[in-house]
Design a protein around this motif. Structure first.
Motif, PDB file in Angstrom:
ATOM      1  N   UNK A  20       0.830  -1.197   0.000  1.00 25.42           N
ATOM      2  CA  UNK A  20       0.000   0.000   0.000  1.00 25.42           C
ATOM      3  C   UNK A  20       0.869   1.253   0.000  1.00 25.42           C
ATOM      4  N   UNK A  21       0.295   2.321  -0.537  1.00 28.01           N
ATOM      5  CA  UNK A  21       1.021   3.589  -0.584  1.00 28.01           C
ATOM      6  C   UNK A  21       0.807   4.373   0.702  1.00 28.01           C
ATOM      7  N   UNK A  22       1.290   5.601   0.713  1.00 25.88           N
ATOM      8  CA  UNK A  22       1.217   6.412   1.928  1.00 25.88           C
ATOM      9  C   UNK A  22      -0.218   6.730   2.334  1.00 25.88           C
ATOM     10  N   UNK A  23      -1.151   6.649   1.397  1.00 27.95           N
ATOM     11  CA  UNK A  23      -2.560   6.951   1.680  1.00 27.95           C
ATOM     12  C   UNK A  23      -3.358   5.713   2.063  1.00 27.95           C
ATOM     13  N   UNK A  24      -2.674   4.564   2.122  1.00 21.49           N
ATOM     14  CA  UNK A  24      -3.367   3.343   2.501  1.00 21.49           C
ATOM     15  C   UNK A  24      -4.049   2.639   1.348  1.00 21.49           C
ATOM     16  N   UNK A  25      -3.803   3.102   0.126  1.00 22.48           N
ATOM     17  CA  UNK A  25      -4.383   2.459  -1.058  1.00 22.48           C
ATOM     18  C   UNK A  25      -3.376   1.456  -1.618  1.00 22.48           C
ATOM     19  N   UNK A  26      -3.915   0.456  -2.327  1.00 20.02           N
ATOM     20  CA  UNK A  26      -3.017  -0.524  -2.931  1.00 20.02           C
ATOM     21  C   UNK A  26      -2.146   0.163  -3.976  1.00 20.02           C
TER      22      UNK A  26
END
Length: 512
Positions: A20-26
């Motif tokens: 996941x990225x910094x925003x919590x998205x895959x």
């Protein structure tokens, strides 16, 4: 690629798709997460590597063989729903949830794991009515109108057409949306798995002598004859159980697993010899440091395959002891960790609560047992890890009975009783370690006297290095002669000489 490389690729893919990225998205959007398509001959181990990959990645696994399904179970059943569109009510056909998608949600609920692998086997062997659904599944990650939940990686597997007459070819549109991996049988890769899975030593020894018999599928006018990796592993499990029950596996039984007449006949004859060597040479006596003088005299004229079989038998006996020691060590560690938690729990109990320590200890055991069941259902425990937790639980139940029988009132008294019980377990662990160490020294004594630094010693030291139980035991407990031989022997040179001798032996026997 071989099955070991495929497993590694799957594990890397799962980690990449679930990152996941910094925003919590895959980091890789679901639409760009291409399903993996494993193509390879039957019985090569595709299902087994899925179980291993899921466990090692700490995710759930839902596995289906799609040929067992109809279109209705995969897509769902139609039903009529009333909708209001524009200025009028209309009846609209919708579908219930796919059984497969429902199983994913059920797995998440049962295990608490929100991410996992959805594995669909034999995907190119479906019926004509289900074929479009499978194409839609690979292209759109949906069954009917139900999407695979986010966080679930799709892996599908199938057999090439030369192994199955009912397979369907995928079109370019579908293939351009998947990651295709073509897998081929590879004995060396399988042996790495086999050592960990503790495949029967007779099978490993036989395949060292006859590597061409590891995987064969032959079709002629009399029908199809075959032997697969799955067949060898299933036969191994049977041989272990038969030996424990004192039963003998004959050629007729072996043919039920190795469905290739000549290979089944050859292995059956080898297995009889293998057991005969075990008894004639007295392998248990060798490991007890009591080898008979007649053994050395016999080895002087023994053919190489007989000497190699004896080395395999010695290694098998050692690995049994290494495994027992490692299991005893793991159980002691588990009980020690539990005892520390119990001590902390006892410290919070008032001294005047009747049966307080026993009641708390019982609740802690119940929680441990429930967690064991959860992890097993989630597929997060290997066979050894599951065995360790079950052994720990059995020991704790015994301690619980002792605690209640002693009717210990105070927390200090209760903990001292438990510590005494643990000491007994620790003594058993030390005894298992001493037994294994003594057997290893006895084995080196015999190997030096019988073979000096010959090819047999090379095989012996190499297998000690490659076998997980042996390597872990020696790393922890040491063995001076192992380290000396491992350093001094020129393994690459010796392995080449060994292969030449094996090939010469094969030619003398006419081969298979």
């Amino acid at each position: 690629m071989n099955i070991q490389r495929a497993k590694q690729e799957i594990e890397h893919t799962v980690k990449a798709y679930l990152a996941k990225d910094a925003l919590g998205e895959y980091a890789i959007p679901a639409i760009r997460q291409r399903p993996i398509l494993l193509m390879g001959p039957p019985g090569i181990g595709k299902t087994q590597i899925m179980e291993q990959a899921a466990r090692e990645c700490g995710v759930a696994l839902v596995a289906y063989t799609i040929t067992h399904h109809t279109r209705q179970s995969a897509v769902g059943l139609p039903f009529i729903r009333q909708r209001h569109y524009g200025d009028k009510d209309v009846s609209v056909t919708e579908y219930t949830m796919s059984e497969i998608i429902a199983s994913v949600y059920a797995k998440m609920e049962a295990t608490g794991l929100r991410e996992g692998i959805l594995f669909i086997d034999e995907i190119n062997c479906v019926s004509e009515t289900l074929a479009p659904t499978m194409l839609q599944f690979l292209q759109c990650k949906t069954f009917g109108n139900q999407a695979v939940p986010a966080g679930w990686v799709i892996v599908a597997a199938g057999n090439p057409p030369e192994y199955n007459k009912s397979v369907r070819d995928f079109d370019i549109v579908t293939l351009d949306r998947v990651r295709r991996m073509d897998i081929e049988p590879d004995l060396q890769a399988w042996k790495d798995y086999a050592r960990t899975a503790r495949i029967h030593s007779a099978i490993l020894s036989y395949l060292d002598l006859h590597p061409q018999n590891f995987y064969q599928i032959n079709a002629d006018v009399d029908g199809t004859q075959f032997v697969t990796a799955r067949g060898w592993e299933d036969l191994s499990n049977l041989l272990d159980t038969y030996e424990a029950l004192g039963l003998k596996a004959d050629e007729s039984l072996i043919r039920q697993y190795l469905q290739h007449e000549k290979i089944a006949e050859d292995f059956s004859a080898y297995l009889d010899l293998y057991y005969k060597y075990r008894d004639d040479y007295g392998v248990e006596e060798i490991l007890a440091g009591q080898a008979k003088p007649a053994v050395f005299a016999r080895l002087l004229n023994a053919p190489f395959d007989e000497r190699l079989s004896l080395v395999s038998l010695i290694l098998s006996g050692l690995n049994n002891r290494f495994t027992a020691s490692r299991q005893a060590d793991a159980a002691a560690d588990g009980c020690y960790a539990f005892l520390r938690e119990a001590k902390q729990g006892f410290a919070t109990l008032p001294e005047d609560i009747p049966d307080g320590p026993a009641t708390l200890f019982s609740q802690m055991i119940a929680d441990y047992d429930a967690e064991t069941k959860r992890q097993r259902e989630a597929g997060l425990l290997s066979r050894d890890a599951a065995a360790t937790r079950l052994t720990v639980c059995a020991a704790l139940r015994k301690w619980e009975a002792e605690l209640r029988h002693a009717n210990a009132v105070g927390t200090k008294e209760a903990f001292e009783l438990l510590r005494t019980q643990f000491q007994t377990l620790a003594d058993e662990r030390d005894k298992a370690q001493e037994t294994a160490s003594a057997a290893l020294e006895a084995a080196f004594d015999f190997m030096e006297a019988a073979f000096a630094e010959g090819q047999e010693m090379v095989v012996f030291v190499t297998e000690l290095t490659l076998a997980p139980a042996a390597h872990a035991f020696i790393t922890e407990n040491g063995c001076d002669r192992y380290f000396r031989y491992n350093k001094d022997l020129l393994l690459d040179h010796r392995k080449a000489a060994l292969q030449q001798e094996l090939a010469a032996e094969e030619r003398r026997h006419g081969g298979m």
